[in-house]
Every structure is written in structure tokens, then in C-alpha cells.
Write a protein that holds these residues in place. Structure first.
Motif, PDB file in Angstrom:
ATOM      1  N   GLU A   1       3.578  -0.063  -9.442  1.00  0.00           N
ATOM      2  CA  GLU A   1       3.597   0.997 -10.440  1.00  0.00           C
ATOM      3  C   GLU A   1       4.597   0.721 -11.504  1.00  0.00           C
ATOM      4  O   GLU A   1       4.150   0.946 -12.640  1.00  0.00           O
ATOM      5  CB  GLU A   1       4.063   2.405  -9.725  1.00  0.00           C
ATOM      6  CG  GLU A   1       4.225   3.346 -10.505  1.00  0.00           C
ATOM      7  CD  GLU A   1       4.852   4.595  -9.716  1.00  0.00           C
ATOM      8  OE1 GLU A   1       5.406   5.417 -10.527  1.00  0.00           O
ATOM      9  OE2 GLU A   1       4.825   4.763  -8.540  1.00  0.00           O
TER      10      GLU A   1
ATOM     11  N   SER B   1      -2.241  -5.522   1.561  1.00  0.00           N
ATOM     12  CA  SER B   1      -2.444  -4.293   2.446  1.00  0.00           C
ATOM     13  C   SER B   1      -2.627  -4.947   4.003  1.00  0.00           C
ATOM     14  O   SER B   1      -3.987  -5.475   4.019  1.00  0.00           O
ATOM     15  CB  SER B   1      -2.890  -2.976   2.303  1.00  0.00           C
ATOM     16  OG  SER B   1      -2.872  -2.320   3.166  1.00  0.00           O
TER      17      SER B   1
ATOM     18  N   HIS C   1       4.436  -0.687  -3.241  1.00  0.00           N
ATOM     19  CA  HIS C   1       3.404   0.013  -4.076  1.00  0.00           C
ATOM     20  C   HIS C   1       4.331   0.591  -5.476  1.00  0.00           C
ATOM     21  O   HIS C   1       3.977   0.410  -6.518  1.00  0.00           O
ATOM     22  CB  HIS C   1       3.105   1.294  -3.627  1.00  0.00           C
ATOM     23  CG  HIS C   1       2.122   2.316  -4.029  1.00  0.00           C
ATOM     24  ND1 HIS C   1       2.269   3.348  -4.898  1.00  0.00           N
ATOM     25  CD2 HIS C   1       0.642   2.095  -4.011  1.00  0.00           C
ATOM     26  CE1 HIS C   1       1.282   3.855  -5.298  1.00  0.00           C
ATOM     27  NE2 HIS C   1       0.238   2.895  -4.890  1.00  0.00           N
TER      28      HIS C   1
ATOM     29  N   LYS D   1      -4.788   5.253  -6.354  1.00  0.00           N
ATOM     30  CA  LYS D   1      -3.639   6.185  -6.723  1.00  0.00           C
ATOM     31  C   LYS D   1      -2.856   5.535  -8.226  1.00  0.00           C
ATOM     32  O   LYS D   1      -2.611   6.432  -8.807  1.00  0.00           O
ATOM     33  CB  LYS D   1      -2.648   6.282  -5.714  1.00  0.00           C
ATOM     34  CG  LYS D   1      -1.549   7.057  -5.658  1.00  0.00           C
ATOM     35  CD  LYS D   1      -0.899   7.217  -4.648  1.00  0.00           C
ATOM     36  CE  LYS D   1       0.448   8.237  -4.809  1.00  0.00           C
ATOM     37  NZ  LYS D   1       1.189   8.435  -3.707  1.00  0.00           N
TER      38      LYS D   1
ATOM     39  N   LYS E   1      -6.541   1.350   3.261  1.00  0.00           N
ATOM     40  CA  LYS E   1      -5.423   1.987   2.725  1.00  0.00           C
ATOM     41  C   LYS E   1      -4.868   1.421   1.576  1.00  0.00           C
ATOM     42  O   LYS E   1      -4.438   1.974   0.696  1.00  0.00           O
ATOM     43  CB  LYS E   1      -4.163   1.872   3.808  1.00  0.00           C
ATOM     44  CG  LYS E   1      -4.316   2.874   4.967  1.00  0.00           C
ATOM     45  CD  LYS E   1      -3.302   2.789   6.013  1.00  0.00           C
ATOM     46  CE  LYS E   1      -3.510   3.785   7.215  1.00  0.00           C
ATOM     47  NZ  LYS E   1      -2.377   3.659   8.071  1.00  0.00           N
ATOM     48  N   GLY E   2      -5.148   0.133   1.470  1.00  0.00           N
ATOM     49  CA  GLY E   2      -5.001  -0.866   0.169  1.00  0.00           C
ATOM     50  C   GLY E   2      -5.683  -0.187  -0.854  1.00  0.00           C
ATOM     51  O   GLY E   2      -5.413  -0.001  -2.052  1.00  0.00           O
TER      52      GLY E   2
ATOM     53  N   ASN F   1       0.733  -1.140  -0.002  1.00  0.00           N
ATOM     54  CA  ASN F   1       0.011   0.049  -0.007  1.00  0.00           C
ATOM     55  C   ASN F   1       0.767   1.170   0.064  1.00  0.00           C
ATOM     56  O   ASN F   1       0.498   2.342  -0.235  1.00  0.00           O
ATOM     57  CB  ASN F   1      -0.801   0.096   1.289  1.00  0.00           C
ATOM     58  CG  ASN F   1      -0.186   0.099   2.410  1.00  0.00           C
ATOM     59  OD1 ASN F   1       0.452  -1.030   2.886  1.00  0.00           O
ATOM     60  ND2 ASN F   1      -0.445   1.142   3.115  1.00  0.00           N
ATOM     61  N   GLN F   2       2.123   1.170   0.269  1.00  0.00           N
ATOM     62  CA  GLN F   2       2.981   2.273   0.184  1.00  0.00           C
ATOM     63  C   GLN F   2       4.564   1.798  -0.035  1.00  0.00           C
ATOM     64  O   GLN F   2       4.801   0.663  -0.084  1.00  0.00           O
ATOM     65  CB  GLN F   2       2.958   3.153   1.355  1.00  0.00           C
ATOM     66  CG  GLN F   2       3.278   2.217   2.786  1.00  0.00           C
ATOM     67  CD  GLN F   2       3.230   2.899   3.917  1.00  0.00           C
ATOM     68  OE1 GLN F   2       3.194   4.376   3.975  1.00  0.00           O
ATOM     69  NE2 GLN F   2       3.556   2.354   5.117  1.00  0.00           N
TER      70      GLN F   2
ATOM     71  N   ALA G   1      -4.530   3.117  -1.992  1.00  0.00           N
ATOM     72  CA  ALA G   1      -3.182   2.896  -2.809  1.00  0.00           C
ATOM     73  C   ALA G   1      -3.591   2.433  -4.305  1.00  0.00           C
ATOM     74  O   ALA G   1      -2.844   2.819  -5.258  1.00  0.00           O
ATOM     75  CB  ALA G   1      -2.222   2.016  -2.157  1.00  0.00           C
TER      76      ALA G   1
ATOM     77  N   THR H   1      11.743   6.405   1.781  1.00  0.00           N
ATOM     78  CA  THR H   1      10.311   6.037   2.116  1.00  0.00           C
ATOM     79  C   THR H   1       9.718   6.116   3.489  1.00  0.00           C
ATOM     80  O   THR H   1      10.899   6.355   4.177  1.00  0.00           O
ATOM     81  CB  THR H   1       9.981   4.459   1.499  1.00  0.00           C
ATOM     82  OG1 THR H   1      10.840   3.703   2.508  1.00  0.00           O
ATOM     83  CG2 THR H   1      10.406   4.282   0.243  1.00  0.00           C
TER      84      THR H   1
END
Length: 268
Positions: A27, A42, A23, A54, A47-48, A18-19, A51, A220
Motif C-alpha cells: 500500500e 499469499s 499488505h 482492496k 485471500k491474496g 495478504n494482510q 487483498a 495487526t
């Protein structure tokens, strides 16, 4: 950069996605291999989902992202994820064990025994025990893929050679570093087990190939956005290279990093 050659779609599961690095793996992978399905794991489902949204809003990102809740220390959630993957996709092509925690950084010699024990227990659980539990649980669906891969995310601290090399500036994190050494060892043992089964003819399924990625220091939330860290998208490159390898280019070594615009072997 998008994929230029037609490739068979892969089902790719990434933990802790999720980050941060996880993530970024989806991407970079999604932009390069949009034909794949990426399972974003996640601990917090909300939050997942945020993400994943996004990612979907990124220009040029067209890959499918499937969000599942997974705390890698929760056996019931692991079982649920395995059932979901099997029922929904019938196989898993790539497992990326990325979920991680940082405990005991700069621990003082006079730290309470309970604090030392807690730091080591948590790191070993997430980076070794949970990697073993999740990977073994997913082996039946990995074996249904044509060329299954497991990519475990390590750290520079997991390379004993690098840690002992004079002049190398490395963090002092005993619990975290030791757990990554252990993860590397676990990966080697799991690969040897696969190799032995294949050599003995005990399995008619494809041999699962295990790899280790050293993404390097990243900027991060995991490390407080360290100013010397590189973007997580660069850290994701070694994972995405191994994920997309159709020619077994990386089978001659287990640990890899992406530095200087090329894949490089990491010493044990």
C-alpha cells in the motif's frame, strides 16, 4: 504521497502480503512509487486476490499488483514463484521477506517438551530456513536487476542489545525472539558472502544488498491487534524507505527502523 521524481520501475516481491505489514508495504510503496510492480504473495490465493482488489480500490493507488500463491515452507511453490518471476519479468529488484508466525508466546516452564519443540521448529523454519531457501532460490533473478536488494523483516526481540537493556518493556517469546535473532544473523552472513564474492571478482552481476527492517510493535492480526501497536502503514515506512533508496544511504548499517519521522539504526 506520490513519487515526485522519475524512477526506474522496480519489481518488488513481498511475502505474507495478504494482510498486516506485508499488505501495508505494498500500500505505502504503491502510493509512493506507482511505477513499480508489486508481487503480492499469499498462502491462500483467494485471500491474496481479495487483498489485491482492496489495494486497487484505494484512492490514488495505480501500481500494478500481481498475486501469487506462496507458502514459504513449500519448496514446490517457491520453485513455481521463481519460474513465474523469471518468465514474466526477467528480474527481481527487491525481495521483502515478511512472512512470519508467532508461536510459544508466554510459554510456561512446565510446557510439554513436544509443545516447546513444535514452537521452536515452526518459528525457526519460517524465519530462518525458509528465508534462506526462498532468498537463494531467487538469487538468479535478483542478479539480473541493476541494484538488487533483500529486506528481511525482524522484530525488536531480534536485537540482543535492546532485549538486554534495563527498563525496556519487551514481550517474552523465546521461540519467536530467538528465530528473529537467527534471521538477523542469517542476513549478515548472506551479505558477507556477497561482499566476499564481489571483492574477489567472482561475479559479474551486481552485488545484492541485504537489509533488516524492524517495523516495531504493530496493531495487526499477527499480535491480536495489540492496543499499543502502531498502524502497519507506519511499520512499513522503514521497508519502503530502503526499497526506494537510490543513493545507498543505508549501506553503512544493516538494521533500520522508522521512528520519530526518521530512519534510525537498530543495534545488534
Amino acid at each position: 504521497m506520490a513519487s515526485t521524481a522519475a524512477a526506474a520501475p522496480k519489481i518488488v516481491l513481498v511475502t505474507g502480503a495478504n494482510q498486516g505489514l506485508g499488505h501495508a508495504v505494498i500500500e505505502v510503496g504503491g502510493l509512493r512509487y506507482p511505477e513499480n510492480v508489486y508481487i503480492l504473495c499469499s498462502r491462500d490465493l483467494e485471500k491474496g486476490e481479495a487483498a489485491a482488489q482492496k489495494l486497487r480500490e484505494l484512492e490514488g493507488f495505480h501500481a500494478t499488483v500481481d498475486v501469487v500463491q506462496l507458502d514459504v515452507t513449500n519448496d514446490q511453490q517457491i520453485a513455481t514463484v521463481v519460474q513465474h518471476v523469471d518468465k514474466t519479468y526477467g528480474r527481481l529488484d527487491v525481495l521483502v521477506n515478511n512472512a512470519g508466525i508467532l508461536r510459544g508466546l508466554g510459554m510456561a516452564e512446565d510446557a510439554p517438551a513436544s509443545a516447546v519443540r513444535s514452537a521452536f521448529t515452526e518459528c525457526l523454519d519460517v524465519h530462518i530456513t525458509s528465508v534462506a531457501v526462498l532468498t537463494l532460490a531467487l538469487m538468479p533473478v535478483l542478479r539480473k536487476a541493476a541494484a538488487p536488494k533483500v529486506i528481511n523483516v525482524t522484530s525488536g526481540l531480534g536485537s540482543i542489545t535492546n532485549v538486554l537493556t534495563p527498563g525496556r518493556r519487551m514481550a517474552r517469546a523465546m521461540a519467536y525472539g530467538a528465530s528473529k535473532v537467527g534471521m538477523n544473523g542469517l542476513t549478515a552472513h548472506m551479505q558477507v558472502g556477497e561482499n566476499d564474492s564481489a571483492a574477489a571478482g567472482d561475479s559479474t552481476s551486481p552485488r545484492v544488498r541485504f537489509y533488516i527492517s524492524n517495523p516495531g510493535p504493530l496493531k495487526t492480526a499477527f499480535n491480536g491487534f495489540h492496543p499499543l501497536g502502531k498502524p502497519p502503514q507506519l511499520g512499513a515506512e522503514s521497508i519502503v524507505h530502503m526499497m526506494g533508496d537510490e543513493e545507498s544511504k543505508y549501506d553503512d548499517h544493516m538494521q533500520w527502523e522508522f521512528e520519530g519521522e526518521e530512519m534510525r539504526r537498530v543495534p545488534w
